[in-house]
Motif scaffolding. Structure first.
Motif, PDB file in Angstrom:
ATOM      1  N   GLY A   4     -40.970 117.914 150.706  1.00  0.00           N
ATOM      2  CA  GLY A   4     -39.884 118.046 149.731  1.00  0.00           C
ATOM      3  C   GLY A   4     -40.355 118.696 148.440  1.00  0.00           C
ATOM      4  N   PHE A   5     -41.587 118.362 148.033  1.00  0.00           N
ATOM      5  CA  PHE A   5     -42.152 118.957 146.830  1.00  0.00           C
ATOM      6  C   PHE A   5     -42.380 120.457 147.011  1.00  0.00           C
ATOM      7  CE2 PHE A   5     -45.717 119.664 143.812  1.00  0.00           C
ATOM      8  CZ  PHE A   5     -45.033 119.322 142.659  1.00  0.00           C
ATOM      9  N   ILE A   6     -42.822 120.849 148.203  1.00  0.00           N
ATOM     10  CA  ILE A   6     -43.021 122.272 148.474  1.00  0.00           C
ATOM     11  C   ILE A   6     -41.693 123.018 148.451  1.00  0.00           C
ATOM     12  CG2 ILE A   6     -43.710 123.905 150.290  1.00  0.00           C
ATOM     13  CD1 ILE A   6     -45.948 121.935 150.981  1.00  0.00           C
ATOM     14  N   ILE A   7     -40.635 122.418 148.986  1.00  0.00           N
ATOM     15  CA  ILE A   7     -39.309 123.048 148.968  1.00  0.00           C
ATOM     16  C   ILE A   7     -38.830 123.216 147.532  1.00  0.00           C
ATOM     17  CG2 ILE A   7     -36.895 122.750 149.634  1.00  0.00           C
ATOM     18  CD1 ILE A   7     -38.700 123.539 151.940  1.00  0.00           C
ATOM     19  N   ILE A   8     -39.015 122.206 146.701  1.00  0.00           N
ATOM     20  CA  ILE A   8     -38.594 122.290 145.298  1.00  0.00           C
ATOM     21  C   ILE A   8     -39.376 123.377 144.564  1.00  0.00           C
ATOM     22  CG2 ILE A   8     -38.633 121.033 143.095  1.00  0.00           C
ATOM     23  CD1 ILE A   8     -37.930 118.518 144.718  1.00  0.00           C
ATOM     24  N   ILE A   9     -40.680 123.461 144.825  1.00  0.00           N
ATOM     25  CA  ILE A   9     -41.495 124.500 144.194  1.00  0.00           C
ATOM     26  C   ILE A   9     -41.006 125.882 144.602  1.00  0.00           C
ATOM     27  CG2 ILE A   9     -43.789 125.562 144.245  1.00  0.00           C
ATOM     28  CD1 ILE A   9     -44.989 122.812 144.132  1.00  0.00           C
ATOM     29  N   ARG A  10     -40.673 126.060 145.862  1.00  0.00           N
ATOM     30  CA  ARG A  10     -40.203 127.372 146.321  1.00  0.00           C
ATOM     31  C   ARG A  10     -38.851 127.737 145.721  1.00  0.00           C
ATOM     32  NH1 ARG A  10     -42.729 129.693 151.359  1.00  0.00           N
ATOM     33  NH2 ARG A  10     -44.645 128.539 151.466  1.00  0.00           N
ATOM     34  N   ILE A  11     -37.967 126.771 145.583  1.00  0.00           N
ATOM     35  CA  ILE A  11     -36.663 127.052 144.960  1.00  0.00           C
ATOM     36  C   ILE A  11     -36.854 127.450 143.500  1.00  0.00           C
ATOM     37  CG2 ILE A  11     -34.501 125.977 144.208  1.00  0.00           C
ATOM     38  CD1 ILE A  11     -34.573 124.381 146.842  1.00  0.00           C
ATOM     39  N   LEU A  12     -37.709 126.738 142.778  1.00  0.00           N
ATOM     40  CA  LEU A  12     -37.982 127.098 141.390  1.00  0.00           C
ATOM     41  C   LEU A  12     -38.664 128.454 141.285  1.00  0.00           C
ATOM     42  CD1 LEU A  12     -39.161 123.694 139.896  1.00  0.00           C
ATOM     43  CD2 LEU A  12     -37.068 124.932 139.367  1.00  0.00           C
ATOM     44  N   PHE A  13     -39.523 128.766 142.240  1.00  0.00           N
ATOM     45  CA  PHE A  13     -40.197 130.058 142.257  1.00  0.00           C
ATOM     46  C   PHE A  13     -39.182 131.192 142.409  1.00  0.00           C
ATOM     47  CE2 PHE A  13     -42.401 133.470 144.532  1.00  0.00           C
ATOM     48  CZ  PHE A  13     -43.433 133.715 143.648  1.00  0.00           C
ATOM     49  N   VAL A  14     -38.243 131.037 143.331  1.00  0.00           N
ATOM     50  CA  VAL A  14     -37.210 132.063 143.532  1.00  0.00           C
ATOM     51  C   VAL A  14     -36.339 132.196 142.289  1.00  0.00           C
ATOM     52  CG1 VAL A  14     -35.142 132.609 144.881  1.00  0.00           C
ATOM     53  CG2 VAL A  14     -37.208 131.861 146.030  1.00  0.00           C
ATOM     54  N   THR A  15     -35.991 131.090 141.662  1.00  0.00           N
ATOM     55  CA  THR A  15     -35.182 131.137 140.441  1.00  0.00           C
ATOM     56  C   THR A  15     -35.909 131.878 139.331  1.00  0.00           C
ATOM     57  OG1 THR A  15     -34.245 128.995 141.062  1.00  0.00           O
ATOM     58  CG2 THR A  15     -33.923 129.708 138.798  1.00  0.00           C
ATOM     59  N   CYS A  16     -37.190 131.605 139.184  1.00  0.00           N
ATOM     60  CA  CYS A  16     -37.978 132.302 138.163  1.00  0.00           C
ATOM     61  C   CYS A  16     -38.050 133.794 138.449  1.00  0.00           C
ATOM     62  CB  CYS A  16     -39.382 131.711 138.089  1.00  0.00           C
ATOM     63  SG  CYS A  16     -39.434 130.049 137.438  1.00  0.00           S
ATOM     64  N   MET A  17     -38.200 134.144 139.709  1.00  0.00           N
ATOM     65  CA  MET A  17     -38.269 135.563 140.062  1.00  0.00           C
ATOM     66  C   MET A  17     -36.953 136.273 139.766  1.00  0.00           C
ATOM     67  SD  MET A  17     -41.278 136.268 140.818  1.00  0.00           S
ATOM     68  CE  MET A  17     -41.047 137.926 141.358  1.00  0.00           C
ATOM     69  N   VAL A  18     -35.839 135.594 139.954  1.00  0.00           N
ATOM     70  CA  VAL A  18     -34.536 136.191 139.628  1.00  0.00           C
ATOM     71  C   VAL A  18     -34.462 136.505 138.135  1.00  0.00           C
ATOM     72  CG1 VAL A  18     -32.064 135.672 139.442  1.00  0.00           C
ATOM     73  CG2 VAL A  18     -33.282 135.204 141.569  1.00  0.00           C
ATOM     74  N   PHE A  19     -34.915 135.580 137.302  1.00  0.00           N
ATOM     75  CA  PHE A  19     -34.887 135.829 135.863  1.00  0.00           C
ATOM     76  C   PHE A  19     -35.834 136.960 135.467  1.00  0.00           C
ATOM     77  CE2 PHE A  19     -32.833 131.679 135.481  1.00  0.00           C
ATOM     78  CZ  PHE A  19     -31.867 131.984 134.540  1.00  0.00           C
TER      79      PHE A  19
END
Length: 85
Positions: A4-19
């Motif tokens: 679950g922690f890895i999934i959360i990290i990946r979602i935050l990573f994608v969000t940061c890349m969008v910005f």
């Protein structure tokens, strides 16, 4: 917890890349609020990269120690079932 922690990290990573992509190629640099969020996202992406590497290394170390192996407790379960009164 780890998956679950890895999934959360990946979602935050994608969000940061969008910005960051929006700042470089889009109009995020023209609006002050989005520019600040993009700077925070750039710092967060570095932290997430380090956290992902830490999780991967911990997972590999646990696998080498035998803590993450599905067969590590089979013999103890078998021994507990074979106890004779």
């Amino acid at each position: 917890m780890g998956f679950g922690f890895i999934i959360i990290i990946r979602i935050l990573f994608v969000t940061c890349m969008v910005f960051i992509i929006g700042y470089v190629f889009g109009g995020f640099s023209k609006r002050p609020a989005l520019a600040v969020i993009t700077k925070v996202a750039a710092i967060l992406i570095i932290v997430l990269f380090i956290a992902t590497n830490i999780m991967a290394v911990r997972n590999n170390f646990n696998r080498f120690k035998g803590n993450n192996c599905p067969w590590s407790r089979c013999d103890t379960t078998y021994r507990q079932e074979q106890k004779h009164p």
